[in-house]
Scaffold this motif. Structure first.
Motif, PDB file in Angstrom:
ATOM      1  N   HIS A   1       0.902  -1.160   0.000  1.00 54.18           N
ATOM      2  CA  HIS A   1       0.000   0.000   0.000  1.00 54.18           C
ATOM      3  C   HIS A   1       0.938   1.205   0.000  1.00 54.18           C
ATOM      4  O   HIS A   1       1.497   1.575   1.037  1.00 54.18           O
ATOM      5  CB  HIS A   1      -0.908  -0.028   1.222  1.00 54.18           C
ATOM      6  CG  HIS A   1      -1.757  -1.265   1.308  1.00 54.18           C
ATOM      7  ND1 HIS A   1      -2.674  -1.443   2.301  1.00 54.18           N
ATOM      8  CD2 HIS A   1      -1.833  -2.370   0.531  1.00 54.18           C
ATOM      9  CE1 HIS A   1      -3.287  -2.603   2.149  1.00 54.18           C
ATOM     10  NE2 HIS A   1      -2.776  -3.191   1.061  1.00 54.18           N
ATOM     11  N   HIS A   2       1.105   1.824  -1.153  1.00 58.28           N
ATOM     12  CA  HIS A   2       2.209   2.742  -1.419  1.00 58.28           C
ATOM     13  C   HIS A   2       2.387   3.839  -0.371  1.00 58.28           C
ATOM     14  O   HIS A   2       3.499   4.059   0.109  1.00 58.28           O
ATOM     15  CB  HIS A   2       2.051   3.351  -2.819  1.00 58.28           C
ATOM     16  CG  HIS A   2       2.115   2.334  -3.901  1.00 58.28           C
ATOM     17  ND1 HIS A   2       1.019   1.592  -4.283  1.00 58.28           N
ATOM     18  CD2 HIS A   2       3.145   1.908  -4.674  1.00 58.28           C
ATOM     19  CE1 HIS A   2       1.357   0.768  -5.255  1.00 58.28           C
ATOM     20  NE2 HIS A   2       2.643   0.935  -5.510  1.00 58.28           N
ATOM     21  N   LEU A   3       1.314   4.570  -0.031  1.00 55.09           N
ATOM     22  CA  LEU A   3       1.473   5.649   0.947  1.00 55.09           C
ATOM     23  C   LEU A   3       1.867   5.096   2.308  1.00 55.09           C
ATOM     24  O   LEU A   3       2.667   5.707   3.026  1.00 55.09           O
ATOM     25  CB  LEU A   3       0.200   6.489   1.049  1.00 55.09           C
ATOM     26  CG  LEU A   3      -0.125   7.349  -0.168  1.00 55.09           C
ATOM     27  CD1 LEU A   3      -1.372   8.178   0.087  1.00 55.09           C
ATOM     28  CD2 LEU A   3       1.031   8.249  -0.545  1.00 55.09           C
ATOM     29  N   ASN A   4       1.328   3.951   2.670  1.00 57.85           N
ATOM     30  CA  ASN A   4       1.706   3.322   3.929  1.00 57.85           C
ATOM     31  C   ASN A   4       3.179   2.894   3.890  1.00 57.85           C
ATOM     32  O   ASN A   4       3.894   3.060   4.878  1.00 57.85           O
ATOM     33  CB  ASN A   4       0.803   2.118   4.210  1.00 57.85           C
ATOM     34  CG  ASN A   4       1.127   1.457   5.523  1.00 57.85           C
ATOM     35  OD1 ASN A   4       0.966   2.053   6.578  1.00 57.85           O
ATOM     36  ND2 ASN A   4       1.599   0.231   5.467  1.00 57.85           N
ATOM     37  N   SER A   5       3.614   2.362   2.763  1.00 60.14           N
ATOM     38  CA  SER A   5       5.020   1.970   2.634  1.00 60.14           C
ATOM     39  C   SER A   5       5.938   3.183   2.741  1.00 60.14           C
ATOM     40  O   SER A   5       6.990   3.126   3.395  1.00 60.14           O
ATOM     41  CB  SER A   5       5.259   1.247   1.305  1.00 60.14           C
ATOM     42  OG  SER A   5       4.539   0.029   1.271  1.00 60.14           O
ATOM     43  N   LEU A   6       5.530   4.303   2.132  1.00 64.50           N
ATOM     44  CA  LEU A   6       6.317   5.534   2.258  1.00 64.50           C
ATOM     45  C   LEU A   6       6.356   6.001   3.712  1.00 64.50           C
ATOM     46  O   LEU A   6       7.406   6.447   4.202  1.00 64.50           O
ATOM     47  CB  LEU A   6       5.742   6.629   1.356  1.00 64.50           C
ATOM     48  CG  LEU A   6       5.865   6.388  -0.146  1.00 64.50           C
ATOM     49  CD1 LEU A   6       5.061   7.437  -0.924  1.00 64.50           C
ATOM     50  CD2 LEU A   6       7.331   6.401  -0.577  1.00 64.50           C
ATOM     51  N   TRP A   7       5.218   5.903   4.403  1.00 58.10           N
ATOM     52  CA  TRP A   7       5.167   6.279   5.818  1.00 58.10           C
ATOM     53  C   TRP A   7       6.109   5.382   6.636  1.00 58.10           C
ATOM     54  O   TRP A   7       6.849   5.875   7.490  1.00 58.10           O
ATOM     55  CB  TRP A   7       3.734   6.193   6.349  1.00 58.10           C
ATOM     56  CG  TRP A   7       3.674   6.422   7.832  1.00 58.10           C
ATOM     57  CD1 TRP A   7       3.493   5.483   8.806  1.00 58.10           C
ATOM     58  CD2 TRP A   7       3.839   7.668   8.500  1.00 58.10           C
ATOM     59  NE1 TRP A   7       3.528   6.066  10.043  1.00 58.10           N
ATOM     60  CE2 TRP A   7       3.737   7.412   9.889  1.00 58.10           C
ATOM     61  CE3 TRP A   7       4.054   8.970   8.069  1.00 58.10           C
ATOM     62  CZ2 TRP A   7       3.851   8.426  10.845  1.00 58.10           C
ATOM     63  CZ3 TRP A   7       4.168   9.977   9.029  1.00 58.10           C
ATOM     64  CH2 TRP A   7       4.065   9.698  10.386  1.00 58.10           C
TER      65      TRP A   7
END
Length: 194
Positions: free
Chosen positions: A62-68
């Motif tokens: 989950h891209h935004l979660n991975s960035l977080w």
């Protein structure tokens, strides 16, 4: 008199959001479970921000979660790793109440309360995954479209909708189902109007 009642209702909505926040904090205690830990490992192994988009070829990304998770670090305390979901899950309570209040203030209170205490939404809002940000993005899109269809928007919500759908899709790809439903809503509302 109506303004006082409305102001009192928004204080109640704030209390409901505080309840939702407390439930999400409570549920976020304990270690990361399997998919959360796997996401943390993939985010660490991706190495760079761009690597989140190019090097992780799995639906658990989950891209935004991975960035977080990259931002807070691999060794972050579980509540910090889950903070993105806690904040967006709590914000979803407020936006849901706002959506409901567009029909009636009591409906806004009920909608906010249901979003605050729903076991599924508390879970989404307390785990390091992309579901809570996606739900928030979808609720914002609903609000924008509803205002536009009602003729209350001063200008086209196209840019704001594009941002909401972009952020929602990069939170969790099931946002595309929400996009399809909202596109159908707009199509049939405009068809019925014309």
């Amino acid at each position: 008199m109506g303004g006082v009642i409305e102001r009192r209702c928004w204080w109640i909505v704030a209390a409901i959001a505080a309840l939702g926040f407390a439930l999400r904090i409570w549920a976020a205690q304990g270690g990361l479970w399997l998919d959360e830990a796997w996401s943390a490992v993939m985010a660490r192994d991706a190495g760079t921000l761009l690597g989140v988009f190019l090097n992780i070829n799995h639906d658990n990304n989950h891209h935004l979660n991975s960035l977080w998770m990259q931002f807070v670090g691999f060794d972050a305390a579980p509540p910090l790793a889950r903070a993105l979901s806690i904040v967006t899950g709590t914000a979803a309570v407020l936006i849901a109440a706002l959506n409901g209040a567009r029909r009636h203030l009591a409906l806004g209170l009920i909608t906010g309360l249901l979003f605050a205490v729903s076991p599924a939404l508390v879970t989404f809002g307390s785990e390091a995954r992309g579901y809570a940000p996606m739900v928030l993005a979808l609720l914002v899109a609903i609000l924008l479209i509803d205002r536009w269809l009602a003729g209350e928007a001063e200008r086209s919500p196209a840019t704001a909708l594009a941002i909401a759908f972009f952020l929602g899709a990069f939170s969790q790809l099931t946002m595309f189902f929400g996009f399809s439903a909202l596109a159908g809503w707009v199509f049939f509302a405009l068809w019925k109007r014309d």
